[in-house]
Motif scaffolding. Structure first.
Motif, mmCIF file in Angstrom:
data_model
loop_
_atom_site.group_PDB
_atom_site.id
_atom_site.type_symbol
_atom_site.label_atom_id
_atom_site.label_comp_id
_atom_site.label_asym_id
_atom_site.label_seq_id
_atom_site.Cartn_x
_atom_site.Cartn_y
_atom_site.Cartn_z
ATOM 1 N N ASP A 240 0.874 -1.169 0.000
ATOM 2 C CA ASP A 240 0.000 0.000 0.000
ATOM 3 C C ASP A 240 0.913 1.222 0.000
ATOM 4 O O ASP A 240 1.674 1.433 0.949
ATOM 5 C CB ASP A 240 -0.898 0.005 1.235
ATOM 6 N N VAL A 241 0.849 2.007 -1.056
ATOM 7 C CA VAL A 241 1.810 3.090 -1.274
ATOM 8 C C VAL A 241 1.136 4.450 -1.114
ATOM 9 O O VAL A 241 0.023 4.666 -1.601
ATOM 10 C CB VAL A 241 2.433 2.970 -2.684
ATOM 11 N N LEU A 242 1.842 5.338 -0.425
ATOM 12 C CA LEU A 242 1.424 6.738 -0.333
ATOM 13 C C LEU A 242 2.513 7.584 -0.964
ATOM 14 O O LEU A 242 3.635 7.642 -0.463
ATOM 15 C CB LEU A 242 1.218 7.155 1.124
ATOM 16 N N ILE A 243 2.197 8.232 -2.084
ATOM 17 C CA ILE A 243 3.137 9.133 -2.753
ATOM 18 C C ILE A 243 2.890 10.549 -2.249
ATOM 19 O O ILE A 243 1.749 11.036 -2.256
ATOM 20 C CB ILE A 243 2.967 9.077 -4.278
ATOM 21 N N LEU B 90 3.906 2.187 2.562
ATOM 22 C CA LEU B 90 5.216 2.611 2.078
ATOM 23 C C LEU B 90 5.052 4.025 1.550
ATOM 24 O O LEU B 90 4.248 4.275 0.646
ATOM 25 C CB LEU B 90 5.704 1.681 0.968
ATOM 26 N N VAL B 91 5.810 4.963 2.116
ATOM 27 C CA VAL B 91 5.716 6.362 1.717
ATOM 28 C C VAL B 91 6.845 6.693 0.746
ATOM 29 O O VAL B 91 8.016 6.435 1.038
ATOM 30 C CB VAL B 91 5.787 7.294 2.948
ATOM 31 N N LEU B 92 6.495 7.246 -0.398
ATOM 32 C CA LEU B 92 7.472 7.668 -1.402
ATOM 33 C C LEU B 92 7.428 9.188 -1.490
ATOM 34 O O LEU B 92 6.377 9.772 -1.761
ATOM 35 C CB LEU B 92 7.153 7.049 -2.765
ATOM 36 N N LEU B 93 8.578 9.813 -1.264
ATOM 37 C CA LEU B 93 8.662 11.267 -1.238
ATOM 38 C C LEU B 93 9.351 11.806 -2.483
ATOM 39 O O LEU B 93 10.427 11.332 -2.858
ATOM 40 C CB LEU B 93 9.457 11.733 -0.015
ATOM 41 N N ALA B 94 8.743 12.790 -3.121
ATOM 42 C CA ALA B 94 9.378 13.528 -4.216
ATOM 43 C C ALA B 94 9.216 15.003 -3.903
ATOM 44 O O ALA B 94 8.347 15.691 -4.448
ATOM 45 C CB ALA B 94 8.744 13.168 -5.558
ATOM 46 N N LEU B 95 10.066 15.489 -2.985
ATOM 47 C CA LEU B 95 9.929 16.850 -2.457
ATOM 48 C C LEU B 95 11.264 17.555 -2.311
ATOM 49 O O LEU B 95 11.410 18.451 -1.472
ATOM 50 C CB LEU B 95 9.230 16.801 -1.084
ATOM 51 N N GLY B 96 12.272 17.159 -3.084
ATOM 52 C CA GLY B 96 13.562 17.811 -3.004
ATOM 53 C C GLY B 96 14.190 17.663 -1.624
ATOM 54 O O GLY B 96 14.043 16.633 -0.963
ATOM 55 N N PRO B 97 14.884 18.707 -1.138
ATOM 56 C CA PRO B 97 15.557 18.626 0.168
ATOM 57 C C PRO B 97 14.605 18.362 1.329
ATOM 58 O O PRO B 97 15.017 17.820 2.357
ATOM 59 C CB PRO B 97 16.211 20.002 0.300
ATOM 60 N N THR B 98 13.338 18.734 1.173
ATOM 61 C CA THR B 98 12.349 18.443 2.214
ATOM 62 C C THR B 98 12.258 16.941 2.457
ATOM 63 O O THR B 98 12.149 16.481 3.600
ATOM 64 C CB THR B 98 10.975 19.005 1.813
#
Length: 275
Positions: A144-147, A197-205
């Motif tokens: 189960d993915v959270l983007i 599962l958390v996938l982050l696409a937020l640069g340096p954050t």
């Protein structure tokens, strides 16, 4: 020639991904932008600088959590398979700020590879790519993915990168200066991201957030440009070209940001929060 900058121990792409798959570790990636922010607070274009962000990035670099990986560029190591343009760019970067960066790194430590999400364009030979993509898809297979992404990042839209997931939801964040909404984003992830599962696409954050979420035992990966690299790979791109439906900060041009009609409904249904 590198000026007073040691060679660091950096895992291969495959080793880093295996560590994530086997032990479900979080990962924070440091690229040139993150290191610029480590050294000063002037900002990097899509992310404003601040004393808080610089201090938090330094905290992550110095940390040693058992469920968290710290990733640095492969170019900081002795061997790599990168093309000559990339090697030249990074050599200039190291000669400019390497001495200052080395004050925040540990020569005895083995780091993970920050280039896991830059697996295509920068490499001289491409034979490793099918295996790397297989490993990436293994991470989120049946999960189960959270983007959590910028509003125009749109990971997985128009490709099969996440076809193997059990479910997929999204939280949309500001396209610029995401760190200004850090605590609100973190709160939403704590609410919606547990047992996912958390996938982050937020640069340096994302670099800081993957560390904070490790302390919460929420499995989190700083995925950065993995989707763009995959799109470029599918298109056999030879440079950083614009991609339809996505905001590509590194491309000189920008294509239509509209999502194709056949993808729009599925994408919109996946959004659980817009910030």
């Amino acid at each position: 020639m590198r000026k007073n900058f040691p060679f660091y121990k950096v895992e291969t792409l495959a080793e880093t991904l295996d560590e994530i798959i086997t032990h479900k570790k979080n990962i924070s990636r440091f690229g040139d932008g993150e290191f610029r922010l480590v050294l000063n607070t002037s900002g990097i274009g899509f992310q404003n600088g601040s004393i808080e962000l610089t201090e938090r990035l330094r905290e992550v670099l110095a940390s040693n959590l058992p469920n968290h990986l710290i990733a640095i560029p492969e170019t900081f190591s002795l061997k790599n398979n990168l093309n000559w343009r990339v090697k030249f760019w990074w050599l200039n970067y190291i000669n400019t700020v390497g001495v200052q960066i080395s004050q925040h790194l540990k020569p005895e430590k083995k780091y993970s590879n920050a280039f896991i999400t830059r697996f295509y364009l920068d490499y001289e030979t491409k034979k490793h790519i099918p295996n790397i993509l297989k490993k990436f898809k293994k991470i989120w297979e049946d999960q189960d993915v959270l983007i959590v992404e910028g509003a125009y990042s749109r990971l997985g839209v128009g490709n099969d990168l996440f076809d193997g997931v059990k479910s997929l939801k999204r939280i949309l964040c500001p396209t610029k200066d995401a760190f200004s909404a850090y605590h609100e984003i973190l709160s939403e992830i704590k609410t919606h991201g547990r047992n996912k599962l958390v996938l982050l696409a937020l640069g340096p954050t994302a670099t800081v957030m993957a560390f904070d979420l490790a302390k919460e035992n929420i499995w989190t990966i700083d995925t950065g440009h993995v989707d763009l690299e995959y799109m470029w790979y599918l298109q056999n791109a030879q440079e950083k070209i614009p991609v339809e439906g996505r905001l590509v900060n590194e491309a000189t041009e920008q294509l239509n940001l509209e999502i194709p009609t056949n993808e729009r409904l599925k994408y919109e249904k996946s959004i659980i929060k817009t910030m």
